[in-house]
Design a protein around this motif. Structure first.
Motif, PDB file in Angstrom:
ATOM      1  N   PHE A 113       0.820  -1.204   0.000  1.00 39.22           N
ATOM      2  CA  PHE A 113       0.000   0.000   0.000  1.00 39.22           C
ATOM      3  C   PHE A 113       0.853   1.253   0.000  1.00 39.22           C
ATOM      4  CE2 PHE A 113       0.515   1.658   4.289  1.00 39.22           C
ATOM      5  CZ  PHE A 113       0.999   0.564   4.979  1.00 39.22           C
ATOM      6  N   ILE A 114       0.236   2.337  -0.438  1.00 39.34           N
ATOM      7  CA  ILE A 114       0.817   3.669  -0.369  1.00 39.34           C
ATOM      8  C   ILE A 114      -0.213   4.582   0.278  1.00 39.34           C
ATOM      9  CG2 ILE A 114       1.723   5.633  -1.660  1.00 39.34           C
ATOM     10  CD1 ILE A 114       2.501   3.675  -3.868  1.00 39.34           C
ATOM     11  N   VAL A 115       0.218   5.347   1.266  1.00 40.19           N
ATOM     12  CA  VAL A 115      -0.676   6.278   1.943  1.00 40.19           C
ATOM     13  C   VAL A 115      -0.607   7.634   1.257  1.00 40.19           C
ATOM     14  CG1 VAL A 115      -1.251   7.401   4.110  1.00 40.19           C
ATOM     15  CG2 VAL A 115      -0.351   5.062   4.119  1.00 40.19           C
ATOM     16  N   TYR A 116      -1.751   8.127   0.851  1.00 42.26           N
ATOM     17  CA  TYR A 116      -1.805   9.452   0.251  1.00 42.26           C
ATOM     18  C   TYR A 116      -2.227  10.474   1.304  1.00 42.26           C
ATOM     19  CZ  TYR A 116      -0.518   7.701  -4.275  1.00 42.26           C
ATOM     20  OH  TYR A 116       0.199   7.153  -5.321  1.00 42.26           O
ATOM     21  N   ASN A 117      -3.418  11.033   1.203  1.00 41.21           N
ATOM     22  CA  ASN A 117      -3.828  12.004   2.210  1.00 41.21           C
ATOM     23  C   ASN A 117      -4.046  11.349   3.568  1.00 41.21           C
ATOM     24  OD1 ASN A 117      -3.806  13.899   0.160  1.00 41.21           O
ATOM     25  ND2 ASN A 117      -6.017  13.772  -0.182  1.00 41.21           N
ATOM     26  N   MET A 118      -3.688  12.065   4.628  1.00 39.81           N
ATOM     27  CA  MET A 118      -3.943  11.623   5.986  1.00 39.81           C
ATOM     28  C   MET A 118      -4.545  12.782   6.773  1.00 39.81           C
ATOM     29  SD  MET A 118      -0.549   9.378   6.938  1.00 39.81           S
ATOM     30  CE  MET A 118      -1.409   8.410   8.197  1.00 39.81           C
ATOM     31  N   GLY A 119      -5.235  12.460   7.852  1.00 41.39           N
ATOM     32  CA  GLY A 119      -5.827  13.511   8.652  1.00 41.39           C
ATOM     33  C   GLY A 119      -6.096  13.082  10.072  1.00 41.39           C
ATOM     34  N   TRP A 120      -6.226  14.084  10.934  1.00 46.70           N
ATOM     35  CA  TRP A 120      -6.638  13.884  12.312  1.00 46.70           C
ATOM     36  C   TRP A 120      -8.039  14.441  12.497  1.00 46.70           C
ATOM     37  CZ3 TRP A 120      -4.187  10.899  15.717  1.00 46.70           C
ATOM     38  CH2 TRP A 120      -2.829  10.655  15.541  1.00 46.70           C
ATOM     39  N   TYR A 121      -8.886  13.667  13.143  1.00 51.45           N
ATOM     40  CA  TYR A 121     -10.229  14.070  13.507  1.00 51.45           C
ATOM     41  C   TYR A 121     -10.387  13.915  15.008  1.00 51.45           C
ATOM     42  CZ  TYR A 121     -11.387  13.734   8.526  1.00 51.45           C
ATOM     43  OH  TYR A 121     -11.432  13.897   7.162  1.00 51.45           O
ATOM     44  N   ARG A 122     -11.365  14.581  15.578  1.00 50.44           N
ATOM     45  CA  ARG A 122     -11.633  14.404  16.996  1.00 50.44           C
ATOM     46  C   ARG A 122     -13.127  14.397  17.247  1.00 50.44           C
ATOM     47  NH1 ARG A 122      -9.449  20.234  19.400  1.00 50.44           N
ATOM     48  NH2 ARG A 122     -11.152  21.546  18.600  1.00 50.44           N
ATOM     49  N   GLN A 123     -13.506  13.728  18.315  1.00 51.07           N
ATOM     50  CA  GLN A 123     -14.900  13.648  18.703  1.00 51.07           C
ATOM     51  C   GLN A 123     -15.006  13.790  20.213  1.00 51.07           C
ATOM     52  OE1 GLN A 123     -16.963  10.129  17.380  1.00 51.07           O
ATOM     53  NE2 GLN A 123     -18.941  11.150  17.548  1.00 51.07           N
ATOM     54  N   ILE A 134      -3.896   3.697  -1.209  1.00 51.27           N
ATOM     55  CA  ILE A 134      -3.928   2.959  -2.461  1.00 51.27           C
ATOM     56  C   ILE A 134      -3.251   1.617  -2.228  1.00 51.27           C
ATOM     57  CG2 ILE A 134      -3.273   2.896  -4.883  1.00 51.27           C
ATOM     58  CD1 ILE A 134      -5.286   5.021  -4.275  1.00 51.27           C
ATOM     59  N   ARG A 135      -3.947   0.531  -2.499  1.00 46.75           N
ATOM     60  CA  ARG A 135      -3.420  -0.811  -2.306  1.00 46.75           C
ATOM     61  C   ARG A 135      -3.118  -1.486  -3.640  1.00 46.75           C
ATOM     62  NH1 ARG A 135      -6.401  -4.663   1.535  1.00 46.75           N
ATOM     63  NH2 ARG A 135      -4.251  -5.458   1.676  1.00 46.75           N
ATOM     64  N   THR A 136      -2.555  -2.689  -3.563  1.00 49.72           N
ATOM     65  CA  THR A 136      -2.242  -3.471  -4.750  1.00 49.72           C
ATOM     66  C   THR A 136      -3.459  -3.569  -5.666  1.00 49.72           C
ATOM     67  OG1 THR A 136      -0.634  -4.793  -3.518  1.00 49.72           O
ATOM     68  CG2 THR A 136      -1.440  -5.706  -5.590  1.00 49.72           C
ATOM     69  N   GLY A 137      -3.224  -3.308  -6.954  1.00 50.70           N
ATOM     70  CA  GLY A 137      -4.320  -3.304  -7.908  1.00 50.70           C
ATOM     71  C   GLY A 137      -4.978  -1.943  -8.036  1.00 50.70           C
ATOM     72  N   TRP A 138      -4.367  -0.927  -7.429  1.00 49.36           N
ATOM     73  CA  TRP A 138      -4.856   0.459  -7.497  1.00 49.36           C
ATOM     74  C   TRP A 138      -6.237   0.613  -6.880  1.00 49.36           C
ATOM     75  CZ3 TRP A 138      -1.413   4.110  -8.967  1.00 49.36           C
ATOM     76  CH2 TRP A 138      -0.281   3.667  -9.656  1.00 49.36           C
ATOM     77  N   VAL A 139      -6.479  -0.142  -5.835  1.00 50.58           N
ATOM     78  CA  VAL A 139      -7.723  -0.045  -5.090  1.00 50.58           C
ATOM     79  C   VAL A 139      -7.564   1.018  -4.005  1.00 50.58           C
ATOM     80  CG1 VAL A 139      -9.377  -1.250  -3.627  1.00 50.58           C
ATOM     81  CG2 VAL A 139      -8.297  -2.440  -5.536  1.00 50.58           C
ATOM     82  N   ARG A 140      -8.512   1.950  -3.944  1.00 52.71           N
ATOM     83  CA  ARG A 140      -8.436   3.064  -3.009  1.00 52.71           C
ATOM     84  C   ARG A 140      -9.473   2.921  -1.903  1.00 52.71           C
ATOM     85  NH1 ARG A 140      -7.398   9.181  -5.026  1.00 52.71           N
ATOM     86  NH2 ARG A 140      -7.276  10.210  -2.981  1.00 52.71           N
TER      87      ARG A 140
END
Length: 120
Positions: free
Chosen positions: A29-39, A100-106
């Motif tokens: 896998f490749i990590v593209y956008n990442m974020g922090w959320y809070r609740q 994005i994982r193997t096979g370009w699955v997002r």
């Protein structure tokens, strides 16, 4: 499969600091956008900050100037440096990653959350 694990939360005093970490693990896998959320208790989950793979950042107005989001792509790790903490920052903080994982699955993935409590 990809797993996200947050760590670094705990009890801190107003005006204090804490650094959260989020580690993505798995294979293919490749990590593209990442974020922090809070609740916060009794409230809806809200966006705190996001960062692209290239390092571009966006912050919620409530944390701008106090929080810093960063990442180390070689370690598949994202950080949130939280300074000048206020009681209203108390919440469960969640890591989110666009992958994005193997096979370009997002897919989007979420961590289990880590509690940050700001109290005197």
């Amino acid at each position: 499969q990809v797993q996200l694990v947050e760590s670094g939360g705990g009890l801190v005093q107003p005006g204090g600091s804490v650094r959260l970490s989020c580690v993505a693990s798995g294979s293919g896998f490749i990590v593209y956008n990442m974020g922090w959320y809070r609740q916060a208790a009794g409230k809806q989950r809200e966006l705190v900050a996001v960062i692209t793979r290239g390092g571009s950042t966006t912050y919620a107005d409530s944390v701008k100037g106090r929080y810093t989001i960063s990442r180390d792509n070689s370690k598949n790790t994202m950080y949130l440096q939280m300074n000048s903490l206020k009681p209203e920052d108390t919440a469960v903080y969640y890591c989110n990653a666009d992958v994005i994982r193997t096979g370009w699955v997002r897919n989007d993935y979420w961590g289990q959350g880590t509690q940050v409590t700001v109290s005197a």
